[in-house]
Design a protein around this motif. Structure first.
Motif, mmCIF file in Angstrom:
data_model
loop_
_atom_site.group_PDB
_atom_site.id
_atom_site.type_symbol
_atom_site.label_atom_id
_atom_site.label_comp_id
_atom_site.label_asym_id
_atom_site.label_seq_id
_atom_site.Cartn_x
_atom_site.Cartn_y
_atom_site.Cartn_z
ATOM 1 N N HIS A 99 1.050 -1.062 -0.114
ATOM 2 C CA HIS A 99 -0.196 -0.427 0.209
ATOM 3 C C HIS A 99 0.758 1.068 -0.264
ATOM 4 O O HIS A 99 -0.047 2.016 -0.613
ATOM 5 C CB HIS A 99 -0.893 -0.294 1.084
ATOM 6 C CG HIS A 99 -1.717 -1.437 1.467
ATOM 7 N ND1 HIS A 99 -2.395 -2.043 0.278
ATOM 8 C CD2 HIS A 99 -2.263 -2.008 2.479
ATOM 9 C CE1 HIS A 99 -2.773 -2.898 0.442
ATOM 10 N NE2 HIS A 99 -3.440 -3.135 1.770
ATOM 11 N N GLN A 123 1.969 2.027 -3.549
ATOM 12 C CA GLN A 123 0.552 2.172 -4.668
ATOM 13 C C GLN A 123 0.641 3.984 -4.087
ATOM 14 O O GLN A 123 0.758 4.748 -4.671
ATOM 15 C CB GLN A 123 -0.585 1.773 -4.158
ATOM 16 C CG GLN A 123 -0.084 -0.104 -4.710
ATOM 17 C CD GLN A 123 -0.388 -0.504 -5.793
ATOM 18 O OE1 GLN A 123 -0.518 0.803 -7.097
ATOM 19 N NE2 GLN A 123 -0.951 -1.525 -6.456
ATOM 20 N N TRP A 124 0.642 4.177 -3.062
ATOM 21 C CA TRP A 124 0.652 5.618 -2.271
ATOM 22 C C TRP A 124 1.583 6.370 -2.577
ATOM 23 O O TRP A 124 0.663 7.205 -3.697
ATOM 24 C CB TRP A 124 0.023 5.404 -0.817
ATOM 25 C CG TRP A 124 0.256 7.017 -0.282
ATOM 26 C CD1 TRP A 124 -0.440 7.744 -1.053
ATOM 27 C CD2 TRP A 124 1.369 7.642 0.325
ATOM 28 N NE1 TRP A 124 0.229 8.882 -0.305
ATOM 29 C CE2 TRP A 124 1.005 9.069 1.188
ATOM 30 C CE3 TRP A 124 2.293 6.838 1.017
ATOM 31 C CZ2 TRP A 124 1.591 9.809 1.434
ATOM 32 C CZ3 TRP A 124 2.861 8.017 2.426
ATOM 33 C CH2 TRP A 124 2.279 9.131 2.405
ATOM 34 N N HIS A 177 1.342 5.964 -7.321
ATOM 35 C CA HIS A 177 0.376 6.434 -8.190
ATOM 36 C C HIS A 177 -0.007 5.330 -9.302
ATOM 37 O O HIS A 177 -0.738 5.944 -10.199
ATOM 38 C CB HIS A 177 0.804 8.252 -8.488
ATOM 39 C CG HIS A 177 0.971 8.883 -7.716
ATOM 40 N ND1 HIS A 177 2.556 9.869 -7.673
ATOM 41 C CD2 HIS A 177 0.938 9.119 -6.657
ATOM 42 C CE1 HIS A 177 2.791 10.163 -6.614
ATOM 43 N NE2 HIS A 177 1.366 10.191 -5.529
ATOM 44 N N HIS A 236 -7.237 15.132 -1.554
ATOM 45 C CA HIS A 236 -6.693 13.723 -1.056
ATOM 46 C C HIS A 236 -5.396 14.314 0.017
ATOM 47 O O HIS A 236 -4.423 14.080 -0.147
ATOM 48 C CB HIS A 236 -5.875 13.072 -2.685
ATOM 49 C CG HIS A 236 -6.409 13.058 -3.291
ATOM 50 N ND1 HIS A 236 -7.621 11.353 -2.844
ATOM 51 C CD2 HIS A 236 -6.823 13.187 -4.389
ATOM 52 C CE1 HIS A 236 -8.766 11.395 -4.439
ATOM 53 N NE2 HIS A 236 -8.020 12.302 -5.139
ATOM 54 N N CYS A 265 -1.537 15.126 -1.000
ATOM 55 C CA CYS A 265 -0.988 14.566 -2.079
ATOM 56 C C CYS A 265 -2.034 14.352 -3.846
ATOM 57 O O CYS A 265 -1.518 13.843 -4.379
ATOM 58 C CB CYS A 265 -1.551 13.064 -1.730
ATOM 59 S SG CYS A 265 -1.031 12.562 -0.119
ATOM 60 N N PHE A 269 -6.088 3.284 5.693
ATOM 61 C CA PHE A 269 -4.943 3.897 4.198
ATOM 62 C C PHE A 269 -4.896 3.788 3.108
ATOM 63 O O PHE A 269 -4.571 4.355 2.222
ATOM 64 C CB PHE A 269 -3.895 3.374 4.520
ATOM 65 C CG PHE A 269 -2.031 3.644 4.010
ATOM 66 C CD1 PHE A 269 -2.639 4.846 3.423
ATOM 67 C CD2 PHE A 269 -1.215 2.638 3.576
ATOM 68 C CE1 PHE A 269 -1.069 5.237 3.229
ATOM 69 C CE2 PHE A 269 -0.636 2.767 2.805
ATOM 70 C CZ PHE A 269 -0.098 4.054 2.806
ATOM 71 N N ARG A 270 -5.290 2.099 2.938
ATOM 72 C CA ARG A 270 -6.033 0.701 1.448
ATOM 73 C C ARG A 270 -7.082 1.682 1.087
ATOM 74 O O ARG A 270 -6.736 2.270 -0.036
ATOM 75 C CB ARG A 270 -5.986 -0.101 1.890
ATOM 76 C CG ARG A 270 -6.507 -1.596 0.437
ATOM 77 C CD ARG A 270 -7.103 -2.219 0.840
ATOM 78 N NE ARG A 270 -7.329 -3.351 -0.174
ATOM 79 C CZ ARG A 270 -8.465 -3.219 -0.419
ATOM 80 N NH1 ARG A 270 -9.210 -2.800 -0.164
ATOM 81 N NH2 ARG A 270 -9.034 -4.347 -1.805
ATOM 82 N N VAL A 272 -5.481 5.576 -0.168
ATOM 83 C CA VAL A 272 -4.891 4.883 -1.116
ATOM 84 C C VAL A 272 -5.646 4.941 -3.142
ATOM 85 O O VAL A 272 -4.664 4.545 -4.205
ATOM 86 C CB VAL A 272 -3.331 4.261 -1.285
ATOM 87 C CG1 VAL A 272 -2.791 3.508 -2.602
ATOM 88 C CG2 VAL A 272 -2.438 4.391 -0.636
#
Length: 525
Positions: free
Chosen positions: A104, A107-108, A111, A234, A250, A497-498, A501
């Motif tokens: 995760h 991925q964060w 992007h 975000h 973000c 968090f998941r 993202v």
């Protein structure tokens, strides 16, 4: 590709703290309708297929066989996990191996589901044993990053900007000026030590639920400004692990902002200025900016309950004297001082009410009612408005502690906070790494014992496995490959968090598809 090792004293890092409740689900990451995208669904990219790490059958950071008793016999995983310090290498190894959400995190920062330079050219800084600090570390994939973290066992991981080239190759670039930062999230850092002159319950690195309320006020004000005044979407808030909070903005349009634009946003939000002791810290022009007016509306209830009633900041005579310096009229302040001297021990709420009462009594012939109102507004802001470490926000190349690392002093995990459930968040309830490792062992012992423990735990047996609905709303599916973090109180933080993202990647993908579609339409004749 040399890695620099320098002493930790040069680090820009700062320590902070908090805790959070299980978040409500975020919006589904669907394609949104009219555009056909021939890609794997984002939610499928987060399939929980991380290795169960059979080579580490217990979270115990030693090879001693675990006790069959759930009551933690001497030398058991439960006892070892609790007795060792959070910065112990074996604790760190177990945490990075079993609990840290590497996929995760990738991925964060990437992007995208597939590796890009957003991640490969990102700088990471590591604090290793003996306070050795390594900068300009970089990794092409999350698996390689995880492998190196298990080798180096850093006590701290900090995230820097994306550079024009791989940070490890910076010394091979012919033109030194060609190696420069090009993107990074806009970050904010708020630390409770900056509130020491107004909080009365704690000081220095100590915190409690009473002074944590200052962090609640800060998030309310900053989050509202970023969303309503700048249109940012975000925004991830993260507990620092001890006494503060971090914000990561973000949005793509934010990440590419230069230092000048970052300074402009930071200066827009900065209201509290001046030294640590004494002096007036709020000096605003009138009429008030809409952001300040909105902030006053948000903060007024907290001023009454959390400042006046709970902190009681002017109970002490010296602190009450500071309040008088913030009022504009000498005859008024003299009359107030006489009243308070005659009534020692008068509460802050009573002293605040005395200001209007004495003003209306005619104690001062020169009093300007408008100036008094403005002065009282400034007092409210001085005792409630966020105290930002503004330098963190001004520079593109500033480093900030990564989410989900362990604070070495408290052992608490730096978890994200859902701002929709901000009032429920308790920093003192955030799990420590020792507690998390013990929870894994309790789960394992309970499963091996036939599920005789609490019903709050899910066993790994198929007939007792929890039913998890698929992201697409399809039928429930029984789970047998439960991740270690799912067996612990870290679960709601990782799930939030998941979701964050997924939403970020969906928006960036949709924007990219829309742009490509517009470009294709523009080429038609």
């Amino acid at each position: 590709m040399a890695d620099e090792s320098i002493q930790n004293g040069d680090s820009q890092a700062s320590n902070n703290d908090i805790t959070m409740a299980e978040p409500a689900p975020l919006p589904s990451a669907s394609n949104g309708g009219d555009v056909e995208v021939k890609e794997v669904k984002l939610e499928d990219l987060f399939a929980d297929v991380d290795s169960e790490d059979e080579e580490f059958p217990s979270s115990r950071p030693q090879e001693t066989q675990p006790s069959s008793s759930p009551t933690a016999a001497p030398g058991s995983p439960l006892e070892i996990g609790i007795s060792l310090k959070a910065s112990d290498p074996e604790i760190l190894r177990s945490f990075y191996q079993r609990l840290f959400p590497w996929r995760h995190l990738f991925q964060w920062l990437n992007h995208s589901p597939t590796p890009t330079n957003d991640f490969a050219h990102r700088e990471f800084a590591l604090t290793l044993q003996n306070d050795v600090w390594r900068r300009y570390m970089s990794y092409p994939t999350s698996d390689l990053m995880r492998k190196e973290m298990l080798n180096l066992l850093p006590s701290r991981i900090e995230i820097g900007p994306v550079y024009t080239t791989n940070p490890r190759d910076r010394k091979t670039v012919r033109n030194a000026s060609a190696f420069k930062p090009v993107a990074k999230e806009l970050c904010f850092d708020i630390d409770l030590t900056d509130y020491d002159e107004i909080r009365t319950c704690c000081d220095k690195a100590n915190i409690c639920q009473k002074c944590w309320r200052f962090m609640v006020m800060a998030v309310k004000v900053v989050d509202a400004a970023l969303r309503e005044d700048f249109g940012f979407k975000h925004i991830m808030w993260v507990y620092s692990g001890r006494r503060g909070i971090h914000a990561w903005v973000c949005d793509k349009k934010v990440r590419t902002m230069d230092d000048q634009k970052r300074r402009a946003v930071a200066n827009y939000l900065e209201v509290i200025k001046g030294g640590a002791q004494g002096g007036k810290k709020v000096n605003l022009r009138r009429p008030l900016h809409p952001h300040i007016s909105r902030s006053l509306d948000l903060l007024a209830p907290y001023f009454q309950t959390d400042v006046l009633a709970t902190q009681d900041p002017w109970l002490d005579a010296d602190r009450a004297a500071h309040l008088l310096t913030l009022l504009p009229d000498r005859p008024l302040t003299t009359a107030l001082q006489n009243k308070w001297d005659a009534s020692p021990g008068r509460s802050s709420a009573a002293k605040w009410a005395d200001i209007d009462a004495v003003a209306k009594s005619g104690a001062s012939k020169s009093l300007d009612a408008r100036q008094l109102l403005e002065a009282k507004q400034d007092v409210v802001l001085e005792y409630t408005y966020p105290r930002l470490d503004i330098e963190v926000s001004k520079k593109l190349n500033h480093l900030l502690k990564s989410p989900f690392v362990i604070h070495p002093g408290t052992g608490r995990v730096c978890v994200p906070i859902d701002p929709r459930r901000l009032e429920e968040f308790d920093p003192l309830a955030v799990p420590t790494v020792q507690e998390l490792l013990a929870e894994i062992d309790e789960w394992k012992e309970e499963a091996e014992g036939g599920g005789s423990g609490s019903e709050d735990h899910h066993t790994v047996k198929e007939e007792n496995a929890p039913e998890i609905k698929k992201e697409d709303g399809g039928p429930a599916a029984k789970r047998t490959n439960i991740q270690d973090w799912e067996k612990t109180s870290l679960r709601p933080y990782v799930e939030y968090f998941r979701s964050f993202v997924l939403t970020l990647m969906k928006d960036e993908r949709d924007a990219r598809v829309k742009r490509e579609r517009e470009e294709a339409d523009g080429m038609e004749f």
